[in-house]
Design a protein around this motif. Structure first.
Motif, PDB file in Angstrom:
ATOM      1  N   ASN A 158      -2.976   3.586  -2.737  1.00 62.21           N
ATOM      2  CA  ASN A 158      -4.297   4.299  -2.189  1.00 62.21           C
ATOM      3  C   ASN A 158      -5.251   5.166  -3.038  1.00 62.21           C
ATOM      4  O   ASN A 158      -4.712   6.027  -4.098  1.00 62.21           O
ATOM      5  CB  ASN A 158      -5.134   3.909  -0.812  1.00 62.21           C
ATOM      6  N   ASN A 159      -6.308   4.912  -4.058  1.00 61.64           N
ATOM      7  CA  ASN A 159      -7.058   5.588  -5.105  1.00 61.64           C
ATOM      8  C   ASN A 159      -5.882   5.903  -6.328  1.00 61.64           C
ATOM      9  O   ASN A 159      -6.299   7.092  -6.415  1.00 61.64           O
ATOM     10  CB  ASN A 159      -7.695   7.213  -4.596  1.00 61.64           C
ATOM     11  N   GLU A 209       0.683  -1.292  -0.370  1.00 57.38           N
ATOM     12  CA  GLU A 209      -0.118   0.018   0.073  1.00 57.38           C
ATOM     13  C   GLU A 209       1.133   1.519   0.075  1.00 57.38           C
ATOM     14  O   GLU A 209       0.722   2.216  -0.299  1.00 57.38           O
ATOM     15  CB  GLU A 209      -0.640   0.060   0.896  1.00 57.38           C
TER      16      GLU A 209
HETATM   17  C1  LIG Z   1      -8.385   4.927   0.576  1.00 58.47           C
HETATM   18  O1  LIG Z   1      -9.292   5.836  -0.124  1.00 58.47           O
HETATM   19  C2  LIG Z   1     -10.792   6.104   0.686  1.00 58.47           C
HETATM   20  C3  LIG Z   1     -11.236   6.819  -0.866  1.00 58.47           C
HETATM   21  O2  LIG Z   1     -10.654   8.196  -0.288  1.00 58.47           O
HETATM   22  C4  LIG Z   1     -10.714   5.816   1.865  1.00 58.47           C
HETATM   23  O3  LIG Z   1     -11.841   6.240   2.118  1.00 58.47           O
HETATM   24  C5  LIG Z   1      -9.791   4.821   2.376  1.00 58.47           C
HETATM   25  O4  LIG Z   1      -9.842   4.979   4.002  1.00 58.47           O
HETATM   26  C6  LIG Z   1      -8.579   4.631   2.272  1.00 58.47           C
HETATM   27  N1  LIG Z   1      -7.638   2.848   2.518  1.00 58.47           N
HETATM   28  C7  LIG Z   1      -6.694   3.656   3.294  1.00 58.47           C
HETATM   29  C8  LIG Z   1      -6.249   2.125   3.406  1.00 58.47           C
HETATM   30  O5  LIG Z   1      -6.023   4.737   3.462  1.00 58.47           O
END
Ligand SMILES: *[C@@H]1O[C@H](CO)[C@@H](O)[C@H](O)[C@H]1NC(C)=O
Ligand SMILES: *[C@@H]1O[C@H](CO)[C@@H](O)[C@H](O)[C@H]1NC(C)=O
Ligand SMILES: *[C@@H]1O[C@H](CO)[C@@H](O)[C@H](O)[C@H]1NC(C)=O
Ligand SMILES: *[C@@H]1O[C@H](CO)[C@@H](O)[C@H](O)[C@H]1NC(C)=O
Ligand SMILES: *[C@@H]1O[C@H](CO)[C@@H](O)[C@H](O)[C@H]1NC(C)=O
Length: 397
Positions: free
Chosen positions: A345-346, A334
């Motif tokens: 992420n994203n 990650e």
């Molecule tokens: C990834 O991004 C989403 C939406 O922006 C968020 O809800 C989620 O907590 C994030 N995941 C992590 C592991 O940071």
């Protein structure tokens, strides 16, 4: 004091490892049957001849990084000067392991490591039950072949500018895959250690497993020759919106021979290595998901890369693999610093990924929580391996 302890731990670990693959007869005490091979691989292919600076000292290495990252420097496309023919036989150092009681032993995982390591990346010797991917794959019933890519470990170390490049390494992997499938991997190689009765091993299926540049090489093979492989696990790589930020900067490269004349005395012009343990941390590990001993280990087993593999990294990317029918999983930390700019992420689009693998039976992306680029060296590695194996099992692999 700390480094003395590390040396002791490493010495103990290597003793354990030696006991595993007894030269007289398999299987070892843990059921591990492995044979160490020197595989001759003949490649006859075209390679790109690149415009890049020569690296014959650490001053040159830093200047090479400067040149590669200066915004007004020629882009990758305009660094292509032409093509050369590579017609060479390389010596590939490999290890084939077949589980003593393997429900899936006819499935061969063929593992290709990334830059900064050799095949030991897959077979971490410290707390191997928590980190060794080879042990985990064997315990899951798979056979596994790991090898040193050209330029690393005990394999041939050819010209670092044009020959040790992504395209040539795709050819090496293609040859290894063909050889393994034919059942002649062991019989056509020189045996240098390990179990004696694996000579007839012939897999029914081959799953490619890569890390980082190793995944890029697999991507190249799948787009050229999708039928070569029954599945692909691409770790430490993901097509994503931050990939453009990948840089050679964080490695702090030095000329390998100058960085450690004892370890890297056989590395010629153009072989470069991360300067310090801190560079190793920045590139491969994330605070909170690694144990200090594993950072020490990653630094201790570090391997130089070639300037050619960095400059040619992207040449095989972005091409679809229409003939590949198997499952493909992108598995990345990650917090991968190099390929996701520190946070995956994203950053990616599964629909776009599926367009590259239109005939693939299944495609998934897994972000390993909190983890950096060096997946096998990070805490919770084994839980990550379960995610990989479960994905393969869903496709009857
Ligand atoms: C990834 O991004 C989403 C939406 O922006 C968020 O809800 C989620 O907590 C994030 N995941 C992590 C592991 O940071
Ligand atoms: C690379 O540089 C050349 C020459 O300056 C330019 O024509 C070309 O558009 C550039 N390519 C990319 C992909 O930026
Ligand atoms: C490749 O090298 C081999 C051995 O050196 C030689 O016999 C063969 O003719 C070469 N092939 C080509 C196409 O150059
Ligand atoms: C190799 O020999 C061991 C013990 O003799 C046996 O258990 C194992 O099944 C053999 N493996 C192969 C691939 O023949
Ligand atoms: C360990 O990895 C598994 C598989 O990715 C994940 O489900 C779990 O949350 C991870 N544990 C921690 C503490 O990150």
């Amino acid at each position: 004091m700390a480094s003395v302890l590390v040396v002791l731990v490493l010495a103990a670990a290597s003793l354990v490892k030696k006991a595993k693959a007894s030269p007289t007869g398999p299987p070892g005490p843990d059921g591990r049957q492995c044979v160490q091979l020197e595989v001759p691989v003949t490649v006859n292919t075209k390679a790109i001849h690149w415009l890049q600076k020569k690296v014959d000292s650490t001053v040159d290495a830093v200047d090479w990084v400067d040149d590669m990252t200066t915004w007004t420097s020629p882009n990758t496309t305009s660094r292509i000067l032409g093509q050369i023919t590579v017609n060479e036989t390389f010596k590939i150092s490999g290890q084939l392991c077949v589980p003593a009681k393997g429900s899936r032993s006819d499935i061969l995982q063929l593992a290709t490591h990334g830059v900064g390591f050799d095949k030991r990346y897959w077979d971490v010797e410290i707390k191997s039950s928590q980190y060794s991917y080879v042990d985990a794959a064997l315990a899951e019933g798979y056979s596994i072949f790991t090898y040193d890519r050209i330029g690393t470990g005990s394999s041939s170390k050819p010209d670092a500018y044009d020959v040790v490049s992504t395209g040539v390494q795709v050819e090496v992997l293609r040859q290894l895959t063909t050889l393994a499938r034919s059942g002649k991997l062991v019989s056509s190689s020189k045996k240098v250690g390990g179990a004696s009765n694996l000579s007839n091993y012939k897999p029914a299926k081959i799953v490619q497993v890569g890390h980082s540049l190793g995944s890029v090489i697999i991507i190249g093979l799948l787009s050229d020759d999708g039928a070569s492989s029954d599945g692909a696990i691409l770790t430490g790589f993901l097509y994503n919106s931050q990939i453009g930020s990948a840089s050679v900067g964080p490695w702090g490269f030095e000329f390998a021979k100058e960085n450690d004349p004892k370890k890297f005395g056989d590395r010629r012009s153009g072989y470069i290595v991360q300067a310090t343990k801190s560079n190793t941390q920045l590139v491969f590990l994330k605070k909170g998901t690694f144990e200090p001993a594993l950072l020490d280990y990653a630094w201790q087993i570090r391997q130089p890369g070639s300037v050619g593999e960095f400059i040619s990294l992207a040449t095989v990317l972005g091409h679809p693999a229409p003939a590949f029918k198997g499952p493909v999983q992108f598995f990345i930390g990650e917090k991968d610093y190099g390929f996701c700019g520190g946070d995956c992420n994203n950053t990616y689009d599964v629909t776009a990924l599926k367009k590259l693998y239109p005939a693939s039976s299944a495609l998934s992306v897994h972000l390993q929580p909190g983890t950096g680029h060096g997946l096998t060296l990070s805490t919770n590695a084994t839980e990550g391996y379960k995610v990989i194996f479960d994905f393969l099992h869903e496709s009857k692999l």
